[in-house]
Design an enzyme around this catalytic site. Structure first.
Site, mmCIF file in Angstrom:
data_model
loop_
_atom_site.group_PDB
_atom_site.id
_atom_site.type_symbol
_atom_site.label_atom_id
_atom_site.label_comp_id
_atom_site.label_asym_id
_atom_site.label_seq_id
_atom_site.Cartn_x
_atom_site.Cartn_y
_atom_site.Cartn_z
ATOM 1 N N ARG A 128 62.437 32.668 35.007
ATOM 2 C CA ARG A 128 61.740 32.904 36.282
ATOM 3 C C ARG A 128 62.139 34.217 36.949
ATOM 4 O O ARG A 128 61.978 34.375 38.156
ATOM 5 C CB ARG A 128 61.944 31.727 37.236
ATOM 6 C CG ARG A 128 61.385 30.413 36.702
ATOM 7 C CD ARG A 128 61.460 29.312 37.750
ATOM 8 N NE ARG A 128 60.891 28.075 37.223
ATOM 9 C CZ ARG A 128 61.580 27.148 36.569
ATOM 10 N NH1 ARG A 128 62.875 27.313 36.367
ATOM 11 N NH2 ARG A 128 60.987 26.048 36.136
ATOM 12 N N LYS A 151 54.007 45.876 39.281
ATOM 13 C CA LYS A 151 52.928 45.121 38.652
ATOM 14 C C LYS A 151 53.178 45.087 37.152
ATOM 15 O O LYS A 151 53.366 46.115 36.516
ATOM 16 C CB LYS A 151 51.575 45.769 38.953
ATOM 17 C CG LYS A 151 51.096 45.542 40.374
ATOM 18 C CD LYS A 151 49.900 46.394 40.715
ATOM 19 C CE LYS A 151 48.652 45.995 39.985
ATOM 20 N NZ LYS A 151 47.469 46.733 40.469
ATOM 21 N N GLU A 171 45.894 60.235 37.261
ATOM 22 C CA GLU A 171 46.470 59.362 38.282
ATOM 23 C C GLU A 171 47.129 60.170 39.401
ATOM 24 O O GLU A 171 47.155 59.755 40.553
ATOM 25 C CB GLU A 171 47.485 58.400 37.659
ATOM 26 C CG GLU A 171 46.859 57.296 36.819
ATOM 27 C CD GLU A 171 46.251 56.171 37.673
ATOM 28 O OE1 GLU A 171 46.361 56.224 38.915
ATOM 29 O OE2 GLU A 171 45.668 55.250 37.085
ATOM 30 N N LYS A 174 52.601 56.327 46.053
ATOM 31 C CA LYS A 174 52.622 54.948 45.568
ATOM 32 C C LYS A 174 53.730 54.148 46.233
ATOM 33 O O LYS A 174 53.546 52.981 46.602
ATOM 34 C CB LYS A 174 52.767 54.910 44.055
ATOM 35 C CG LYS A 174 52.642 53.496 43.499
ATOM 36 C CD LYS A 174 52.222 53.448 42.057
ATOM 37 C CE LYS A 174 51.874 52.019 41.645
ATOM 38 N NZ LYS A 174 51.424 51.918 40.249
ATOM 39 N N GLU A 176 49.404 43.499 46.707
ATOM 40 C CA GLU A 176 48.017 43.956 46.666
ATOM 41 C C GLU A 176 47.093 43.060 47.485
ATOM 42 O O GLU A 176 45.995 42.709 47.055
ATOM 43 C CB GLU A 176 47.530 44.013 45.208
ATOM 44 C CG GLU A 176 46.366 44.938 45.002
ATOM 45 C CD GLU A 176 46.050 45.148 43.532
ATOM 46 O OE1 GLU A 176 46.062 46.313 43.112
ATOM 47 O OE2 GLU A 176 45.808 44.170 42.810
ATOM 48 N N ARG A 216 47.419 48.103 49.408
ATOM 49 C CA ARG A 216 47.690 48.538 48.040
ATOM 50 C C ARG A 216 46.416 48.707 47.213
ATOM 51 O O ARG A 216 46.403 49.403 46.206
ATOM 52 C CB ARG A 216 48.642 47.544 47.363
ATOM 53 C CG ARG A 216 49.089 47.986 45.978
ATOM 54 C CD ARG A 216 50.266 47.175 45.498
ATOM 55 N NE ARG A 216 50.618 47.511 44.123
ATOM 56 C CZ ARG A 216 51.764 47.174 43.553
ATOM 57 N NH1 ARG A 216 52.668 46.518 44.240
ATOM 58 N NH2 ARG A 216 52.002 47.490 42.304
ATOM 59 N N ASN A 259 43.724 51.560 43.582
ATOM 60 C CA ASN A 259 42.752 51.267 42.530
ATOM 61 C C ASN A 259 41.543 52.199 42.579
ATOM 62 O O ASN A 259 40.518 51.920 41.947
ATOM 63 C CB ASN A 259 42.280 49.815 42.634
ATOM 64 C CG ASN A 259 43.387 48.832 42.316
ATOM 65 O OD1 ASN A 259 44.196 49.060 41.419
ATOM 66 N ND2 ASN A 259 43.457 47.749 43.071
ATOM 67 N N HIS A 277 39.309 52.724 39.575
ATOM 68 C CA HIS A 277 39.755 51.837 38.514
ATOM 69 C C HIS A 277 38.743 50.763 38.129
ATOM 70 O O HIS A 277 38.764 50.277 36.993
ATOM 71 C CB HIS A 277 41.077 51.179 38.906
ATOM 72 C CG HIS A 277 42.260 52.073 38.714
ATOM 73 N ND1 HIS A 277 42.346 53.318 39.306
ATOM 74 C CD2 HIS A 277 43.399 51.920 37.992
ATOM 75 C CE1 HIS A 277 43.493 53.882 38.959
ATOM 76 N NE2 HIS A 277 44.137 53.061 38.164
ATOM 77 N N HIS A 305 38.294 50.795 34.367
ATOM 78 C CA HIS A 305 38.711 49.669 33.531
ATOM 79 C C HIS A 305 37.546 49.130 32.704
ATOM 80 O O HIS A 305 37.736 48.667 31.569
ATOM 81 C CB HIS A 305 39.292 48.555 34.393
ATOM 82 C CG HIS A 305 40.710 48.781 34.808
ATOM 83 N ND1 HIS A 305 41.329 48.048 35.794
ATOM 84 C CD2 HIS A 305 41.651 49.668 34.376
ATOM 85 C CE1 HIS A 305 42.574 48.461 35.948
ATOM 86 N NE2 HIS A 305 42.785 49.453 35.092
ATOM 87 N N HIS A 357 43.855 55.741 29.324
ATOM 88 C CA HIS A 357 43.627 55.192 30.663
ATOM 89 C C HIS A 357 43.184 56.281 31.640
ATOM 90 O O HIS A 357 42.219 56.113 32.385
ATOM 91 C CB HIS A 357 44.909 54.523 31.166
ATOM 92 C CG HIS A 357 44.827 54.019 32.566
ATOM 93 N ND1 HIS A 357 44.093 52.911 32.929
ATOM 94 C CD2 HIS A 357 45.388 54.487 33.724
ATOM 95 C CE1 HIS A 357 44.208 52.699 34.231
ATOM 96 N NE2 HIS A 357 44.985 53.650 34.741
#
Length: 375
Positions: free
Chosen positions: A121, A143, A185, A231, A241, A245, A249, A252, A256, A268
């Protein structure tokens, strides 16, 4: 004789630090803390020397190192690979005071972070990104995730690292195409928050386009630091997010979709480059960017990205596939598509549930020439 510039440390809230500098690989143990006895170093097959240097630094501090070589690129981010790493941790008897270190590009840091998040965990993880994309995006923010047949990063967890170590020296051997993809980015951070980034890119391109898109770029370290600060500030304010946040994106959702339709054969940053131009056109059609200033900002997307050798158009005739992929995107809410758009430079906003007519019209504006990758 001028000495080496000392490392820059950027705090992500009160949670962890991102260390950026030259020759800083020996600092992994410092970020892990004093009580770690065992470390699993996750790495691709393409980085034997860097991995050996990280491992040697840890062993010099009395840490027992277990090496885990994983497939290169997106092939690493599968449930099968995760299960293999869990098995290695179990056989070695890793406890909650032990840790994982990810050495590699964004796929490795995503994977290593997810393994650390899910083992017992949650155990500590230190990320050592070796690509520009990893330094400014994947390794920073906590993330983590893996891919499924249905999409990218659909399985994952938020798990802040114990630290991130960005050694800019490793970028000297990064292929130019990969460095340019990472700059996408960086440019994104310029459009959403820090326009100085765009000015630095444009001045470097004006001086020498070939140098601007290489590790010899005189502004490269400052660009990395500025992108990481953007960031870090956003992540510190919104770890999971839920609101702010989401601005990270930018570009994106469409990007994506390209990656998925192309079965991840596009880098990417290449897909996000087209995605930013798409969403700029969408913002103009939806009334978020208006008048001459809006037109100029859309044009600036194309000029900055193309100057770095990045694509700004995508093949015609793929709309149905792209729309299906966008509707599966994890940023959607039910069947409602959400886009980060701009109301102006460094003025991000949200566009929720735009009409399909607008979506397809924006696609037409990035596919009129019928081009694929514009390299």
């Amino acid at each position: 004789m001028t000495g080496r510039v000392p490392p820059t440390t950027i705090a992500v809230g009160s949670d962890y630090d991102v260390v950026i500098g030259s020759g800083v690989l020996g600092g992994v143990a410092d970020l892990l803390g004093p009580d770690v006895a065992r470390v699993l170093v996750v790495h691709p097959p393409t980085l034997p020397e860097l991995t050996a240097r990280v491992a040697a630094g840890l062993e010099a501090r009395g840490v027992v190192v277990h090496l885990a070589e994983v497939p290169d690129a997106e092939a690493a981010k599968t449930a099968t690979v995760v299960a293999e790493l869990w098995g290695q941790l179990g056989r070695a008897g890793f406890t909650r005071t032990d840790a994982v270190v990810g050495v590699g590009g964004g796929t490795v840091t995503d994977l290593a972070g997810f393994v650390a998040a899910s083992w017992l965990r949650g155990v500590r993880v230190v990320q050592v990104p070796t690509t520009l994309l990893g330094m400014v995006d994947a390794a920073v923010g906590g993330k983590t995730g893996i891919n499924t047949a249905e999409g990218k990063n659909l399985v994952g967890a938020f798990h802040p690292p114990a630290g991130v170590l960005c050694d800019v020296d490793v970028l000297e051997t990064l292929p130019q195409a990969d460095l340019a993809a990472g700059l996408a980015e960086v440019v994104k951070c310029g459009f959403i928050a820090d326009p100085v980034i765009l000015e630095l890119v444009e001045s470097a391109v004006a001086a020498d386009p070939a140098v601007a898109r290489s590790a010899a770029n005189p502004h490269l370290r400052e660009l990395i630091e500025r992108a990481v600060r953007v960031k870090a500030e956003v992540v510190a304010a919104d770890l999971k997010e839920s609101s702010l946040r989401e601005i990270l994106n930018y570009g994106h959702t469409f990007g994506h979709a390209i990656e998925q339709v192309e079965r991840y054969t596009w880098r990417h940053g290449e897909a996000i480059s087209v995605g930013m131009v798409y969403v700029a056109e969408l913002a103009r059609l939806a009334g978020h960017l208006t008048g001459p200033d809006g037109d100029a900002l859309v044009a600036r997307h194309r000029s900055v990205l193309e100057s770095l050798g990045l694509p700004t158009r995508y093949s015609a005739g793929r709309w149905d596939e792209l729309l299906t992929a966008m509707r599966r995107d994890k940023k959607s809410r039910g069947s409602t598509l959400r886009f980060v758009v701009l109301d102006g430079l460094a003025q991000p906003a949200r566009l929720v549930g735009p009409d399909d007519v607008l979506l397809q019209a924006a696609y037409g504006l990035v596919s009129r020439a019928g081009q694929g990758r514009a390299h």
